[in-house]
Design a protein around this motif. Structure first.
Motif, PDB file in Angstrom:
ATOM      1  N   ALA A 135      29.938  26.468  45.400  1.00 48.55           N
ATOM      2  CA  ALA A 135      30.921  26.504  44.314  1.00 48.55           C
ATOM      3  C   ALA A 135      32.340  26.499  44.900  1.00 48.55           C
ATOM      4  CB  ALA A 135      30.696  27.735  43.450  1.00 48.55           C
ATOM      5  N   ALA A 136      32.510  27.246  46.003  1.00 46.38           N
ATOM      6  CA  ALA A 136      33.825  27.305  46.667  1.00 46.38           C
ATOM      7  C   ALA A 136      34.205  25.937  47.218  1.00 46.38           C
ATOM      8  CB  ALA A 136      33.793  28.331  47.793  1.00 46.38           C
ATOM      9  N   LYS A 137      33.232  25.275  47.823  1.00 48.24           N
ATOM     10  CA  LYS A 137      33.460  23.949  48.401  1.00 48.24           C
ATOM     11  C   LYS A 137      33.876  22.960  47.307  1.00 48.24           C
ATOM     12  CE  LYS A 137      32.105  19.930  50.426  1.00 48.24           C
ATOM     13  NZ  LYS A 137      32.982  19.165  51.278  1.00 48.24           N
ATOM     14  N   LYS A 138      33.188  23.048  46.144  1.00 48.20           N
ATOM     15  CA  LYS A 138      33.500  22.158  45.031  1.00 48.20           C
ATOM     16  C   LYS A 138      34.896  22.476  44.491  1.00 48.20           C
ATOM     17  CE  LYS A 138      31.281  20.270  40.959  1.00 48.20           C
ATOM     18  NZ  LYS A 138      31.247  20.951  39.647  1.00 48.20           N
ATOM     19  N   GLY A 139      35.158  23.778  44.321  1.00 44.59           N
ATOM     20  CA  GLY A 139      36.433  24.211  43.739  1.00 44.59           C
ATOM     21  C   GLY A 139      37.638  23.851  44.592  1.00 44.59           C
ATOM     22  N   ILE A 140      37.485  23.936  45.905  1.00 44.62           N
ATOM     23  CA  ILE A 140      38.622  23.696  46.802  1.00 44.62           C
ATOM     24  C   ILE A 140      39.050  22.231  46.740  1.00 44.62           C
ATOM     25  CG2 ILE A 140      37.490  23.095  49.013  1.00 44.62           C
ATOM     26  CD1 ILE A 140      40.018  25.887  48.826  1.00 44.62           C
ATOM     27  N   GLY A 141      38.112  21.366  46.381  1.00 43.89           N
ATOM     28  CA  GLY A 141      38.434  19.951  46.262  1.00 43.89           C
ATOM     29  C   GLY A 141      39.290  19.649  45.045  1.00 43.89           C
ATOM     30  N   GLU A 142      39.353  20.615  44.124  1.00 44.89           N
ATOM     31  CA  GLU A 142      40.064  20.372  42.864  1.00 44.89           C
ATOM     32  C   GLU A 142      41.467  20.967  42.841  1.00 44.89           C
ATOM     33  OE1 GLU A 142      37.082  21.829  40.202  1.00 44.89           O
ATOM     34  OE2 GLU A 142      35.802  20.084  40.581  1.00 44.89           O
ATOM     35  N   ILE A 143      41.867  21.654  43.931  1.00 47.87           N
ATOM     36  CA  ILE A 143      43.234  22.196  43.961  1.00 47.87           C
ATOM     37  C   ILE A 143      44.018  21.578  45.124  1.00 47.87           C
ATOM     38  CG2 ILE A 143      42.602  24.382  42.843  1.00 47.87           C
ATOM     39  CD1 ILE A 143      42.801  25.712  45.645  1.00 47.87           C
ATOM     40  N   ASN A 144      45.316  21.763  45.079  1.00 44.62           N
ATOM     41  CA  ASN A 144      46.173  21.189  46.119  1.00 44.62           C
ATOM     42  C   ASN A 144      46.417  22.180  47.250  1.00 44.62           C
ATOM     43  OD1 ASN A 144      46.593  18.765  44.641  1.00 44.62           O
ATOM     44  ND2 ASN A 144      48.009  19.917  43.324  1.00 44.62           N
ATOM     45  N   LEU A 187      48.778  38.668  42.087  1.00 44.81           N
ATOM     46  CA  LEU A 187      48.751  37.263  42.497  1.00 44.81           C
ATOM     47  C   LEU A 187      48.296  36.376  41.342  1.00 44.81           C
ATOM     48  CD1 LEU A 187      49.265  36.143  45.350  1.00 44.81           C
ATOM     49  CD2 LEU A 187      46.812  36.086  45.702  1.00 44.81           C
ATOM     50  N   LYS A 188      48.941  35.218  41.227  1.00 48.31           N
ATOM     51  CA  LYS A 188      48.517  34.299  40.168  1.00 48.31           C
ATOM     52  C   LYS A 188      47.672  33.176  40.784  1.00 48.31           C
ATOM     53  CE  LYS A 188      50.267  31.961  36.119  1.00 48.31           C
ATOM     54  NZ  LYS A 188      48.864  31.818  35.748  1.00 48.31           N
ATOM     55  N   SER A 189      46.410  33.104  40.392  1.00 50.72           N
ATOM     56  CA  SER A 189      45.534  32.060  40.949  1.00 50.72           C
ATOM     57  C   SER A 189      45.737  30.751  40.215  1.00 50.72           C
ATOM     58  CB  SER A 189      44.065  32.467  40.795  1.00 50.72           C
ATOM     59  OG  SER A 189      43.878  33.760  41.280  1.00 50.72           O
ATOM     60  N   ASN A 190      45.649  29.666  40.967  1.00 54.16           N
ATOM     61  CA  ASN A 190      45.733  28.332  40.358  1.00 54.16           C
ATOM     62  C   ASN A 190      44.402  27.923  39.750  1.00 54.16           C
ATOM     63  OD1 ASN A 190      47.682  28.335  42.913  1.00 54.16           O
ATOM     64  ND2 ASN A 190      48.560  27.064  41.304  1.00 54.16           N
ATOM     65  N   SER A 191      43.316  28.485  40.310  1.00 54.08           N
ATOM     66  CA  SER A 191      42.013  28.184  39.706  1.00 54.08           C
ATOM     67  C   SER A 191      41.032  29.313  39.986  1.00 54.08           C
ATOM     68  CB  SER A 191      41.462  26.855  40.231  1.00 54.08           C
ATOM     69  OG  SER A 191      40.738  27.059  41.407  1.00 54.08           O
ATOM     70  N   ILE A 192      40.078  29.455  39.077  1.00 54.37           N
ATOM     71  CA  ILE A 192      39.045  30.480  39.237  1.00 54.37           C
ATOM     72  C   ILE A 192      37.684  29.796  39.249  1.00 54.37           C
ATOM     73  CG2 ILE A 192      37.901  32.454  38.149  1.00 54.37           C
ATOM     74  CD1 ILE A 192      40.656  33.235  37.001  1.00 54.37           C
ATOM     75  N   VAL A 193      36.900  30.143  40.271  1.00 58.56           N
ATOM     76  CA  VAL A 193      35.542  29.606  40.365  1.00 58.56           C
ATOM     77  C   VAL A 193      34.585  30.756  40.088  1.00 58.56           C
ATOM     78  CG1 VAL A 193      33.822  28.656  41.937  1.00 58.56           C
ATOM     79  CG2 VAL A 193      36.174  27.826  42.040  1.00 58.56           C
ATOM     80  N   ASP A 194      33.831  30.639  39.020  1.00 60.08           N
ATOM     81  CA  ASP A 194      32.919  31.732  38.671  1.00 60.08           C
ATOM     82  C   ASP A 194      31.514  31.406  39.174  1.00 60.08           C
ATOM     83  OD1 ASP A 194      31.530  33.822  37.634  1.00 60.08           O
ATOM     84  OD2 ASP A 194      32.316  33.632  35.597  1.00 60.08           O
ATOM     85  N   ALA A 195      31.124  32.065  40.267  1.00 57.81           N
ATOM     86  CA  ALA A 195      29.795  31.808  40.844  1.00 57.81           C
ATOM     87  C   ALA A 195      28.891  33.020  40.647  1.00 57.81           C
ATOM     88  CB  ALA A 195      29.932  31.477  42.322  1.00 57.81           C
ATOM     89  N   ARG A 196      29.260  33.861  39.674  1.00 57.27           N
ATOM     90  CA  ARG A 196      28.444  35.060  39.436  1.00 57.27           C
ATOM     91  C   ARG A 196      27.051  34.662  38.978  1.00 57.27           C
ATOM     92  NH1 ARG A 196      32.402  38.390  35.654  1.00 57.27           N
ATOM     93  NH2 ARG A 196      32.848  36.250  35.026  1.00 57.27           N
TER      94      ARG A 196
END
Lengths: 181, 83
Positions: free
Chosen positions: B28-37, B9-18
Protein backbone atom coordinates in the motif's frame (compact mmCIF):
# COMPACT_ATOMS: atom_id res chain seq x y z
CA UNK A 1 55.44 8.30 -5.84
CA UNK A 2 52.37 10.36 -6.70
CA UNK A 3 52.09 8.71 -10.06
CA UNK A 4 52.16 5.30 -8.40
CA UNK A 5 49.29 6.34 -6.10
CA UNK A 6 47.30 7.76 -9.00
CA UNK A 7 47.68 4.51 -10.86
CA UNK A 8 46.51 2.49 -7.88
CA UNK A 9 43.58 4.84 -7.35
CA UNK A 10 42.56 4.47 -10.97
CA UNK A 11 42.74 0.69 -10.70
CA UNK A 12 40.58 0.71 -7.56
CA UNK A 13 38.03 2.99 -9.20
CA UNK A 14 37.73 0.59 -12.10
CA UNK A 15 37.32 -2.40 -9.80
CA UNK A 16 34.61 -0.69 -7.73
CA UNK A 17 32.78 0.30 -10.88
CA UNK A 18 32.91 -3.28 -12.11
CA UNK A 19 31.50 -4.53 -8.80
CA UNK A 20 28.73 -1.96 -8.83
CA UNK A 21 27.57 -2.58 -12.35
CA UNK A 22 27.96 -6.36 -12.27
CA UNK A 23 24.68 -6.92 -10.42
CA UNK A 24 21.35 -5.18 -10.78
CA UNK A 25 18.77 -4.42 -8.14
CA UNK A 26 17.21 -7.74 -8.97
CA UNK A 27 16.16 -10.92 -7.19
CA UNK A 28 15.93 -14.36 -8.79
CA UNK A 29 14.13 -17.29 -7.29
CA UNK A 30 13.74 -20.92 -8.22
CA UNK A 31 10.25 -21.89 -7.10
CA UNK A 32 10.40 -25.69 -7.00
CA UNK A 33 8.04 -26.67 -4.22
CA UNK A 34 4.37 -27.29 -4.88
CA UNK A 35 3.44 -26.60 -1.25
CA UNK A 36 1.01 -23.84 -0.38
CA UNK A 37 3.15 -22.43 2.43
CA UNK A 38 6.37 -22.33 0.41
CA UNK A 39 4.81 -20.74 -2.65
CA UNK A 40 3.14 -18.17 -0.39
CA UNK A 41 6.57 -17.35 1.09
CA UNK A 42 8.01 -16.96 -2.42
CA UNK A 43 5.21 -14.57 -3.38
CA UNK A 44 5.45 -12.49 -0.20
CA UNK A 45 9.19 -12.04 -0.78
CA UNK A 46 8.55 -11.26 -4.46
CA UNK A 47 5.90 -8.61 -3.90
CA UNK A 48 7.95 -7.14 -1.05
CA UNK A 49 10.98 -6.93 -3.34
CA UNK A 50 8.82 -5.21 -5.96
CA UNK A 51 7.93 -2.62 -3.32
CA UNK A 52 11.68 -2.08 -2.99
CA UNK A 53 11.69 -1.31 -6.72
CA UNK A 54 13.68 -4.47 -7.37
CA UNK A 55 13.18 -6.47 -10.52
CA UNK A 56 11.82 -9.89 -9.62
CA UNK A 57 12.34 -12.98 -11.74
CA UNK A 58 10.71 -16.24 -10.68
CA UNK A 59 11.66 -19.54 -12.27
CA UNK A 60 8.85 -22.04 -11.71
CA UNK A 61 9.92 -25.64 -12.04
CA UNK A 62 8.65 -29.12 -11.11
CA UNK A 63 5.85 -29.29 -8.51
CA UNK A 64 5.46 -25.52 -8.29
CA UNK A 65 4.05 -25.38 -11.83
CA UNK A 66 0.79 -26.96 -10.61
CA UNK A 67 0.04 -23.71 -8.78
CA UNK A 68 0.04 -21.87 -12.11
CA UNK A 69 -2.69 -24.05 -13.64
CA UNK A 70 -6.01 -22.43 -14.35
CA UNK A 71 -8.77 -24.79 -13.10
CA UNK A 72 -11.10 -23.48 -15.80
CA UNK A 73 -8.75 -24.34 -18.64
CA UNK A 74 -7.74 -27.64 -20.22
CA UNK A 75 -4.66 -28.61 -22.16
CA UNK A 76 -5.37 -30.14 -25.54
CA UNK A 77 -3.80 -33.14 -27.24
CA UNK A 78 -2.58 -34.97 -24.13
CA UNK A 79 -1.69 -38.65 -24.17
CA UNK A 80 -2.90 -41.09 -21.51
CA UNK A 81 0.10 -40.57 -19.19
CA UNK A 82 -0.17 -36.81 -19.44
CA UNK A 83 -3.88 -36.95 -18.70
CA UNK A 84 -3.17 -39.09 -15.63
CA UNK A 85 -0.55 -36.65 -14.38
CA UNK A 86 -2.95 -33.82 -14.97
CA UNK A 87 -5.58 -35.55 -12.87
CA UNK A 88 -3.25 -36.40 -10.00
CA UNK A 89 -1.57 -33.01 -9.66
CA UNK A 90 -3.31 -30.00 -8.06
CA UNK A 91 -5.34 -27.91 -10.48
CA UNK A 92 -4.18 -24.44 -9.56
CA UNK A 93 -3.22 -22.26 -6.59
CA UNK A 94 -6.50 -23.02 -4.84
CA UNK A 95 -5.70 -26.73 -4.71
CA UNK A 96 -2.10 -26.88 -3.47
CA UNK A 97 -1.53 -28.27 0.02
CA UNK A 98 0.47 -27.45 3.13
CA UNK A 99 3.94 -28.99 3.43
CA UNK A 100 3.23 -29.96 7.03
CA UNK A 101 0.09 -30.81 8.97
CA UNK A 102 -1.99 -31.33 5.84
CA UNK A 103 -3.88 -34.15 7.59
CA UNK A 104 -5.75 -35.29 4.50
CA UNK A 105 -6.63 -31.74 3.54
CA UNK A 106 -8.00 -30.75 6.96
CA UNK A 107 -4.89 -28.79 7.91
CA UNK A 108 -4.88 -26.91 4.61
CA UNK A 109 -8.55 -25.98 5.00
CA UNK A 110 -7.85 -24.84 8.57
CA UNK A 111 -4.87 -22.66 7.61
CA UNK A 112 -6.91 -21.03 4.85
CA UNK A 113 -9.53 -20.12 7.45
CA UNK A 114 -6.86 -18.70 9.76
CA UNK A 115 -5.26 -16.77 6.89
CA UNK A 116 -8.62 -15.18 6.12
CA UNK A 117 -9.12 -14.26 9.77
CA UNK A 118 -5.68 -12.61 9.92
CA UNK A 119 -6.34 -10.91 6.56
CA UNK A 120 -3.41 -12.70 4.92
CA UNK A 121 -3.94 -12.68 1.16
CA UNK A 122 -4.70 -16.03 -0.49
CA UNK A 123 -2.30 -17.55 -2.99
CA UNK A 124 -4.60 -16.57 -5.88
CA UNK A 125 -4.69 -12.95 -4.68
CA UNK A 126 -0.91 -12.92 -4.27
CA UNK A 127 -0.42 -14.07 -7.87
CA UNK A 128 -2.69 -11.26 -9.03
CA UNK A 129 -0.77 -8.67 -6.98
CA UNK A 130 2.56 -10.04 -8.21
CA UNK A 131 1.36 -9.66 -11.80
CA UNK A 132 0.30 -6.07 -11.19
CA UNK A 133 3.68 -5.28 -9.68
CA UNK A 134 5.52 -6.65 -12.70
CA UNK A 135 6.93 -9.78 -11.07
CA UNK A 136 8.13 -11.91 -13.98
CA UNK A 137 7.26 -15.61 -14.05
CA UNK A 138 9.31 -17.98 -16.17
CA UNK A 139 8.23 -21.60 -16.41
CA UNK A 140 10.67 -24.42 -17.01
CA UNK A 141 9.74 -25.99 -20.31
CA UNK A 142 11.35 -29.33 -19.50
CA UNK A 143 9.27 -29.76 -16.31
CA UNK A 144 6.13 -28.76 -18.18
CA UNK A 145 6.79 -31.47 -20.75
CA UNK A 146 7.52 -34.05 -18.04
CA UNK A 147 4.21 -33.39 -16.35
CA UNK A 148 2.35 -32.98 -19.59
CA UNK A 149 1.25 -29.42 -18.86
CA UNK A 150 0.34 -27.21 -21.80
CA UNK A 151 0.79 -23.46 -21.99
CA UNK A 152 -2.91 -22.95 -22.66
CA UNK A 153 -3.89 -24.42 -19.27
CA UNK A 154 -1.81 -21.87 -17.32
CA UNK A 155 -3.34 -18.80 -15.64
CA UNK A 156 -3.51 -15.48 -17.48
CA UNK A 157 -0.49 -13.71 -16.11
CA UNK A 158 1.27 -10.67 -17.54
CA UNK A 159 4.89 -11.40 -18.24
CA UNK A 160 4.83 -15.19 -18.20
CA UNK A 161 7.36 -17.02 -20.37
CA UNK A 162 8.22 -20.62 -21.05
CA UNK A 163 11.96 -21.09 -20.99
CA UNK A 164 14.96 -23.14 -19.93
CA UNK A 165 17.73 -23.18 -17.36
CA UNK A 166 19.82 -20.63 -19.26
CA UNK A 167 17.18 -17.97 -18.60
CA UNK A 168 17.40 -18.66 -14.88
CA UNK A 169 21.20 -18.62 -14.92
CA UNK A 170 21.43 -15.32 -16.78
CA UNK A 171 18.86 -13.76 -14.45
CA UNK A 172 20.52 -15.19 -11.33
CA UNK A 173 23.96 -14.09 -12.40
CA UNK A 174 22.98 -10.46 -12.51
CA UNK A 175 20.83 -10.58 -9.37
CA UNK A 176 21.86 -9.45 -5.92
CA UNK A 177 19.72 -12.10 -4.25
CA UNK A 178 19.14 -15.67 -5.38
CA UNK A 179 16.82 -18.06 -3.58
CA UNK A 180 15.65 -21.64 -4.02
CA UNK A 181 12.24 -22.39 -2.56
CA UNK B 1 10.01 14.27 15.11
CA UNK B 2 8.19 14.34 18.42
CA UNK B 3 4.60 13.13 18.70
CA UNK B 4 3.48 16.76 19.17
CA UNK B 5 5.22 17.84 15.96
CA UNK B 6 3.74 14.88 14.08
CA UNK B 7 0.25 15.73 15.32
CA UNK B 8 0.57 19.24 13.87
CA UNK B 9 1.89 17.93 10.58
CA UNK B 10 -0.36 18.18 7.55
CA UNK B 11 -0.20 15.07 5.36
CA UNK B 12 -0.64 15.34 1.61
CA UNK B 13 -2.09 11.85 1.48
CA UNK B 14 -3.26 9.09 3.78
CA UNK B 15 -2.91 5.42 2.96
CA UNK B 16 -5.19 3.26 5.06
CA UNK B 17 -3.76 -0.27 5.22
CA UNK B 18 -5.51 -1.23 8.44
CA UNK B 19 -6.71 -4.81 8.48
CA UNK B 20 -4.13 -6.06 6.00
CA UNK B 21 -1.26 -8.34 6.97
CA UNK B 22 2.32 -8.47 5.67
CA UNK B 23 3.08 -7.54 2.90
CA UNK B 24 -0.18 -5.51 2.59
CA UNK B 25 0.95 -2.26 4.29
CA UNK B 26 4.27 -2.25 2.42
CA UNK B 27 2.52 -2.72 -0.93
CA UNK B 28 0.00 0.00 0.00
CA UNK B 29 2.91 2.33 0.84
CA UNK B 30 4.61 1.55 -2.46
CA UNK B 31 1.37 2.30 -4.34
CA UNK B 32 0.71 5.47 -2.35
CA UNK B 33 4.19 6.93 -2.80
CA UNK B 34 3.71 6.81 -6.55
CA UNK B 35 0.75 9.16 -6.24
CA UNK B 36 2.47 12.03 -4.41
CA UNK B 37 5.25 14.41 -5.38
CA UNK B 38 8.75 14.68 -4.02
CA UNK B 39 8.83 16.54 -0.70
CA UNK B 40 5.21 15.75 0.09
CA UNK B 41 4.16 13.93 3.23
CA UNK B 42 2.37 10.61 3.33
CA UNK B 43 0.73 8.97 6.29
CA UNK B 44 0.20 5.22 6.54
CA UNK B 45 -2.36 3.63 8.87
CA UNK B 46 -1.49 0.10 9.85
CA UNK B 47 -2.73 -2.35 12.44
CA UNK B 48 0.11 -4.76 11.66
CA UNK B 49 2.87 -4.69 14.32
CA UNK B 50 5.61 -5.53 11.83
CA UNK B 51 4.91 -2.43 9.75
CA UNK B 52 6.59 -0.28 12.40
CA UNK B 53 9.89 -2.02 11.64
CA UNK B 54 9.32 -2.50 7.93
CA UNK B 55 8.39 1.02 6.82
CA UNK B 56 11.44 2.77 8.37
CA UNK B 57 13.71 0.15 6.73
CA UNK B 58 11.93 0.59 3.40
CA UNK B 59 12.25 4.39 3.67
CA UNK B 60 15.98 4.07 4.28
CA UNK B 61 16.45 1.97 1.16
CA UNK B 62 14.19 4.14 -1.00
CA UNK B 63 15.76 7.32 0.49
CA UNK B 64 12.41 8.66 1.71
CA UNK B 65 12.60 10.46 5.03
CA UNK B 66 10.87 8.57 7.83
CA UNK B 67 9.38 11.12 10.19
CA UNK B 68 7.93 9.02 13.01
CA UNK B 69 4.98 7.14 14.45
CA UNK B 70 1.85 8.13 16.35
CA UNK B 71 0.30 5.24 18.27
CA UNK B 72 -3.49 5.12 18.27
CA UNK B 73 -5.62 2.61 20.20
CA UNK B 74 -5.71 -0.19 17.67
CA UNK B 75 -3.34 1.00 14.95
CA UNK B 76 -0.27 3.12 14.21
CA UNK B 77 0.10 6.21 12.03
CA UNK B 78 3.43 6.27 10.23
CA UNK B 79 4.70 9.47 8.61
CA UNK B 80 7.16 9.84 5.80
CA UNK B 81 8.37 12.46 3.36
CA UNK B 82 8.91 11.41 -0.26
CA UNK B 83 12.46 11.80 -1.57
Amino acid sequence: MNMELDKQLQELKERVEKLETGTKDQISMVVFSGDLDKILAALIISTGAAAYDMKVKLFFTFWAISALRDPKKDGKGKNLMEKMFGMMLPRGAGKVKLSNMNMGGMGTAMIKGIMKKHKVASLEEMFKTAGELGVEINICEMSMNLMGFKKEEMIDYPGMNICGVATFLSDAQESKIQLFI
Amino acid sequence: MTTEELKNLKSNSIVDARGTACPGPLLAAKKGIGEINSGEIMEIYSSDEGTKHDIPKWCQKMTHEFLGIIEEDSYSRLFLKKA
